[in-house]
Design an enzyme around this catalytic site. Structure first.
Site, PDB file in Angstrom:
ATOM      1  N   ASP A 294      -9.036  -1.434  -6.303  1.00  0.00           N
ATOM      2  CA  ASP A 294      -9.640  -2.947  -5.168  1.00  0.00           C
ATOM      3  C   ASP A 294     -10.140  -4.194  -5.550  1.00  0.00           C
ATOM      4  OD1 ASP A 294     -10.585  -4.032  -2.581  1.00  0.00           O
ATOM      5  OD2 ASP A 294     -12.313  -3.968  -2.635  1.00  0.00           O
TER       6      ASP A 294
ATOM      7  N   THR B 192      -6.411  -7.927  -1.854  1.00  0.00           N
ATOM      8  CA  THR B 192      -7.481  -8.748  -2.686  1.00  0.00           C
ATOM      9  C   THR B 192      -6.925  -8.979  -4.154  1.00  0.00           C
ATOM     10  OG1 THR B 192      -8.425  -7.102  -2.876  1.00  0.00           O
ATOM     11  CG2 THR B 192      -9.807  -9.324  -1.536  1.00  0.00           C
ATOM     12  N   THR B 193      -5.783  -7.686  -4.598  1.00  0.00           N
ATOM     13  CA  THR B 193      -5.464  -7.765  -5.713  1.00  0.00           C
ATOM     14  C   THR B 193      -4.476  -8.898  -5.770  1.00  0.00           C
ATOM     15  OG1 THR B 193      -5.738  -5.643  -5.544  1.00  0.00           O
ATOM     16  CG2 THR B 193      -4.415  -6.415  -7.342  1.00  0.00           C
TER      17      THR B 193
ATOM     18  N   ASP C 231     -11.550  -1.644   4.374  1.00  0.00           N
ATOM     19  CA  ASP C 231      -9.491  -2.290   4.181  1.00  0.00           C
ATOM     20  C   ASP C 231      -9.350  -2.316   5.196  1.00  0.00           C
ATOM     21  OD1 ASP C 231     -10.745  -3.905   1.581  1.00  0.00           O
ATOM     22  OD2 ASP C 231      -8.714  -3.182   0.508  1.00  0.00           O
TER      23      ASP C 231
END
Length: 535
Positions: free
Chosen positions: A69, A102-103, A400
């Site tokens: 994550d 988020t990546t 998530d």
């Protein structure tokens, strides 16, 4: 550091202690900042997508985190460089706002910085690059709106939501049972969602984990799970139609606030004191019995004597329950939290259909399930797994998935995943670049190239030939005018993401582009860095 001279030619110092500071100016400063930003993005690049790698991070006190994550990796990495910290903030803001992607947002920002560096070397002014990026991001966000699809779902048909949550979970360690976890996440969100206001309060979903069992044993409880057991081992372990008194006052004799000293010089006085205490406990327990409570949940502890009395009076009790859990229990059972015994009344009791204590494996661990509540607006997801790291990672993955389900309830537009929206936006931005006569068109083209880096990273992580795969998919999109063609990471034999059921939320994708562009603009505008030099 350049010296400054006054009108008489005498040198004077602008910065205090300038010899102990280092300073980077102009293009050097921008290049140093860009290389810092891209270095952070490069770390996350390999953990993008369903075949992305995981990172193992060790904290200073020896705790190990294994995750892919993006926000968690950057939080734990303890980045020292100021520009690196901006990338961490970028990932965190995506996490707070959207919860997923988020990546991708950091990889995107890294690609934009790499492209900007090439333009700066050609002598284009950084402000013009930033303006070009701003224009391009508007085009891309509008284009995403055009290629998005509305997703129809209701309380009975939750399949579309489950499919989208599965896409999120497929890039995590838990992808082998992504179907069941996605269903759990969606059911939990639907249980607490307010569909008329299109709002979801994720605080009502409690995620609890326990080492042991296997990942498939993860379950959704329509009620609350408390990591405590009954205060006395002989109390009943199974209470049906429980009426719960929720207390924040201790089962102990009152302690006066003033300093005091009690002189006891005869046995009789001691007996009276003890009798007084016993009567006090008796009254407490009697008050709970009188209002009809069949279970007491208390935030504080009990004296042994109180425990013994509760046991004799057949009033099961749980002690040392945390404040947050008390609030959730109160919400779920429709009870009120009572701060004093005098205020306890029958209408303040919470109601639950079943309260049971469950023990796990061969350990002495017991947990309390409070189920079939009067108001099932508070639910618990109970995660099992082989080790602590697995459970922590599953918690992050489920978080998530919950965020994705919440975003879809707020705005039910989706785009197809697998790099398809980025390729489609890249084509649209490239086509629009020619309309801008100034230097900005170079920056707009660079933005289009940067968009390609996400599908490129996806292909690379899946072990495919990145450039060949990307160009094949791009030509297919242009030929068929089909914005659903993406990178086939799972070797399913088709590039069409509709068939593979790979979906992403529209607001998540738009947020990624907007946030990445904002951060890159900010980094490009810095042309002077003064920092204390290292000794």
């Amino acid at each position: 550091m350049a010296l400054a001279f006054d009108e008489y030619g005498r040198p004077f110092i602008i910065l205090r202690e300038q010899e102990s500071k280092s300073r980077l100016r102009g293009l050097d400063a921008q290049k140093a900042n860009i290389s810092a930003g891209t270095a952070v993005a490069r770390i996350l690049r390999t953990s993008l997508g369903p075949k992305g790698m995981d990172k193992m991070l060790q904290s200073p006190d020896g705790d190990i985190t294994i995750t892919n994550d993006g926000a968690t990796i950057l939080e734990q990495m303890d980045v020292d460089n100021q520009i690196g910290k901006l990338m961490v903030e970028l990932s965190r803001s995506q996490d707070y706002e959207i919860g997923d992607g988020t990546t991708g947002v950091v990889v995107m920002a890294g690609a934009l910085l790499e492209q900007a560096e090439r333009l700066l070397e050609r002598g284009i002014h950084p402000i013009r690059v930033a303006e070009g990026y701003e224009i391009a991001s508007k085009i891309a966000v509008d284009h995403l709106q055009q290629i998005s699809h509305k997703f129809e779902f209701n309380a009975t048909n939750i399949e579309p939501l489950v499919q989208t949550c599965m896409t999120t979970l497929s890039s995590k360690i838990v992808n082998r049972c992504k179907r069941s976890l996605a269903e759990i996440a969606v059911k939990a969100v639907m249980a607490v969602a307010d569909l008329e206001r299109k709002d979801v309060n994720l605080d009502l979903i409690k995620i609890e984990g326990k080492v042991g069992g296997k990942l498939e044993d993860t379950e959704l409880i329509y009620g609350i799970l408390v990591d405590k057991d009954m205060s006395h081992p002989q109390m009943p372990k199974h209470i049906e139609d429980a009426k719960i008194a929720i207390l924040t006052c201790p089962f102990e004799p009152p302690k006066p606030k003033t300093k005091h000293k009690v002189d006891i010089d005869t046995v009789e006085k001691f007996q009276t004191l003890r009798e007084q205490e016993r009567k006090y406990f008796d009254d407490m327990v009697q008050q709970c019995k009188d209002v009809g409570a069949t279970l007491v949940i208390c935030q504080w502890g009990f004296d042994d004597e109180a425990n013994h009395l509760l046991m004799h009076r057949n009033l099961p009790a749980v002690r040392w329950v945390g404040g947050v859990e008390l609030e959730l229990i109160a919400i779920a059972t429709g009870g009120r939290i009572v701060p004093r015994f005098q205020e306890l009344t029958a209408e303040k009791l919470g109601k639950a259909g079943l309260v049971r204590e469950k023990s796990f494996g061969t350990t002495k661990d017991r947990m309390l399930y409070i189920e079939h509540c009067a108001n099932s607006r508070a639910v618990t997801i109970f995660i099992r797994g082989g080790n602590k790291m697995m459970i922590e990672e599953t918690k992050r993955s489920i978080h998530d998935a919950l965020c994705v389900a919440r975003n879809l309830i707020r705005n039910n537009s989706i785009v197809y995943g697998g790099g398809a929206p980025e390729i489609s936006c890249s084509i649209a931005v490239e086509a629009a670049a020619d309309k801008y006569p100034g230097v900005e068109q170079y920056a707009v083209r660079a933005f289009a190239d940067a968009l390609d880096s996400v599908p490129m990273a996806l292909a690379e992580n899946s072990g495919l030939q990145p450039i060949e795969t990307l160009s094949a998919v791009k030509s297919q999109q242009i030929k068929e005018k089909n914005a659903c063609c993406g990178i086939d990471c799972n070797d399913a034999g088709t590039n069409d993401m509709r068939e593979q059921n790979v979906f992403e939320t529209l607001i998540g994708k738009q947020q990624q582009l907007l946030l990445a562009t904002q951060v890159v603009k900010m980094i490009l505008k810095i042309d002077d860095v003064i920092s204390p030099s290292e000794y």
